[in-house]
Write a protein that holds these residues in place. Structure first.
Motif, short mmCIF file in Angstrom:
data_model
loop_
_atom_site.label_atom_id
_atom_site.label_comp_id
_atom_site.label_asym_id
_atom_site.label_seq_id
_atom_site.Cartn_x
_atom_site.Cartn_y
_atom_site.Cartn_z
N PHE A 2 25.67 7.35 -41.14
CA PHE A 2 24.89 7.37 -42.36
C PHE A 2 25.22 6.19 -43.24
N GLY A 3 26.19 5.40 -42.90
CA GLY A 3 26.55 4.25 -43.71
C GLY A 3 26.98 4.67 -45.09
N THR A 4 26.42 4.02 -46.11
CA THR A 4 26.82 4.31 -47.48
C THR A 4 26.25 5.61 -48.00
N GLY A 5 25.34 6.24 -47.26
CA GLY A 5 24.73 7.47 -47.74
C GLY A 5 25.72 8.61 -47.88
N ILE A 6 26.73 8.66 -47.03
CA ILE A 6 27.71 9.72 -47.10
C ILE A 6 28.96 9.14 -47.72
N THR A 7 29.07 9.28 -49.01
CA THR A 7 30.11 8.59 -49.74
C THR A 7 31.50 9.09 -49.41
N CYS A 8 31.61 10.35 -48.97
CA CYS A 8 32.94 10.91 -48.73
C CYS A 8 33.34 10.87 -47.26
N ALA A 9 32.51 10.31 -46.43
CA ALA A 9 32.79 10.32 -45.00
C ALA A 9 32.38 9.00 -44.37
N SER A 10 32.79 7.93 -44.96
CA SER A 10 32.26 6.62 -44.59
C SER A 10 32.54 6.24 -43.15
N ALA A 11 33.66 6.65 -42.61
CA ALA A 11 34.00 6.18 -41.28
C ALA A 11 33.62 7.15 -40.18
N LEU A 12 33.50 8.41 -40.52
CA LEU A 12 33.33 9.42 -39.49
C LEU A 12 31.98 10.10 -39.50
N GLY A 13 31.09 9.70 -40.42
CA GLY A 13 29.75 10.26 -40.42
C GLY A 13 29.66 11.56 -41.18
N PRO A 14 28.45 12.12 -41.31
CA PRO A 14 28.23 13.34 -42.07
C PRO A 14 29.02 14.50 -41.51
N GLY A 15 29.55 15.29 -42.42
CA GLY A 15 30.34 16.43 -42.00
C GLY A 15 31.80 16.10 -41.79
N LEU A 32 36.97 14.79 -33.32
CA LEU A 32 36.39 14.43 -34.60
C LEU A 32 34.89 14.16 -34.45
N TYR A 33 34.22 14.16 -35.59
CA TYR A 33 32.75 14.13 -35.59
C TYR A 33 32.19 12.85 -34.98
N VAL A 34 31.17 13.02 -34.14
CA VAL A 34 30.47 11.90 -33.53
C VAL A 34 28.99 12.03 -33.86
N ASP A 35 28.38 10.95 -34.32
CA ASP A 35 26.97 10.99 -34.67
C ASP A 35 26.12 11.34 -33.45
N ASP A 36 25.00 12.00 -33.70
CA ASP A 36 24.09 12.35 -32.62
C ASP A 36 22.65 12.22 -33.09
N ALA A 37 21.71 12.74 -32.31
CA ALA A 37 20.29 12.59 -32.62
C ALA A 37 19.93 13.25 -33.94
N ILE A 38 20.60 14.35 -34.28
CA ILE A 38 20.32 15.02 -35.55
C ILE A 38 20.71 14.11 -36.72
N ASP A 39 21.89 13.51 -36.63
CA ASP A 39 22.33 12.59 -37.69
C ASP A 39 21.35 11.43 -37.85
N HIS A 40 20.91 10.89 -36.74
CA HIS A 40 19.97 9.77 -36.79
C HIS A 40 18.66 10.22 -37.44
#
Length: 362
Positions: A2-15, A32-40
């Motif tokens: 999510f890049g800058t969109g998730i201010t509290c999880a900058s390195a590991l993505g949403p959640g 640990l969390y890995v981005d997937d099609a839902i995140d995209h």
């Protein structure tokens, strides 16, 4: 990511917060969390909504600007965005909150008058403000959120207290002075009251109890003398007295009962069972509206219901997303509400797993 969109999880993505706060030294880092099609998909939807913001801060395309902007703000918050100046998402969110808080949008506490969204919009906007209370960009913004909420909650409580026929008591309808009730309008007020109570605001327990009684009246299976449904799998209807469950209303009733703390109610178990037997279809009337309730309610049930919904929601929604990141209904009634509406509800449905919004949490 999510890049800058998730201010509290900058390195590991949403959640990521959910994982970081519970992770221990013994845990395997590969979990640990890995981005997937839902995140995209969610990220694409958020980017579309960012581009939709108008000069006045609103984010809407077909009217009902206060209510639609409030839905979009909740969509931003559901992925962890906060209204702070360091990111584009944060700045857009802060401007959107300022739009909602403009004095002209709240008439004697009522958010549904100026934009024509009636009690639907009032409930949506009140819920949004309860969910972001304390998250404001400034102390002043937080104070204005609180002050707006105090008045908005009074409108909901006073509307519930209007004299109505016995079976309709405890619910709400289109206007603050309506003398009837329907489940669709009532669910937003119930969630707003429960979220406000969780915030420590003044919400009498009696108001929640009355709402539960109305929800029971909206259940389609007759109850026996012990309050047990005669049918194991049943659901909720738009108004009391109807004996044919509908997908959207059953999902709404399921979530409303849970929001009121009725997690172990046989009505909750019956609604979840009915939804497992009658999964959502894209040609449902008010599909996006129903999916929002379905995703939350089934997630909170856990077990087979949560697993089924976690698979079903992205299967249906991801294939409906347009190339520009938006969603739009193909059904006339929802299509007329607009693209901001469908896109915000789709994001809210997909983002349940991130656990950022308090209303998503049991």
């Amino acid at each position: 990511m999510f890049g800058t969109g998730i201010t509290c999880a900058s390195a590991l993505g949403p959640g990521a917060n959910r994982f970081l706060t519970s992770a221990s030294a013994e845990e395997d880092l590969t979990d640990l969390y890995v981005d997937d099609a839902i995140d995209h998909s969610v990220n694409q939807g958020i980017q579309f909504l960012l581009r939709l913001q108008k000069e006045d801060g609103s984010i809407a395309d077909r009217g009902n600007a206060t209510a639609m902007t409030s839905l979009v703000i909740m969509a931003f918050a559901s992925i962890g965005t906060i209204p702070e100046p360091a990111t584009l998402e944060g700045r857009v969110m802060s401007r959107a909150i300022e739009f909602v808080l403009q004095p002209r949008n709240q008439t004697q506490g009522y958010f549904g008058h100026h934009d024509g969204s009636r009690m639907y919009g009032h409930g949506i906007t009140t819920l949004m403000l309860t969910e972001i209370l304390g998250m404001g960009a400034t102390i002043d913004q937080n104070e204005r959120i609180h002050n707006a909420l105090v008045q908005a909650i009074q409108v909901i409580l006073q509307s519930q207290a209007v004299s109505k026929p016995q079976r309709l008591q405890g619910g709400w309808r289109y206007k603050p002075d309506s003398r009837d009730s329907d489940l669709s309008v009532s669910v937003w007020q119930v969630m707003a009251l429960r979220s406000a109570k969780n915030d420590g605001l003044d919400v009498p327990s009696e108001a929640i109890d009355l709402a539960v009684e109305y929800l029971k009246e909206s259940y389609t299976s007759p109850l026996d003398e012990n309050g047990q449904p005669r049918e194991k799998a049943s659901g909720f209807a738009y108004t009391p007295g109807t004996h044919h469950p509908a997908f959207t209303m059953t999902a709404a009733g399921l979530l409303a009962m849970q929001t009121c703390g009725q997690y172990d109610s046989p009505l909750v178990a019956g609604a979840a069972a009915w939804l497992l037997e009658h999964p959502p279809r894209t040609n449902e009337r008010f599909f996006f509206y129903g999916m929002y309730y379905y995703a939350q309610g089934m997630h909170q049930i856990g077990g087979e219901a949560a697993t089924t919904a976690a698979k079903m929601v992205p299967e249906l929604l991801l294939r409906l997303q347009a190339d520009n990141g938006s969603w739009v209904s193909h059904q006339g009634e929802e299509r007329n509400v607009g693209v901001a509406y469908a896109t915000a509800l789709a994001i809210l449905s997909l983002s349940v797993r991130y656990h950022y919004l308090p209303i998503y949490q049991r």
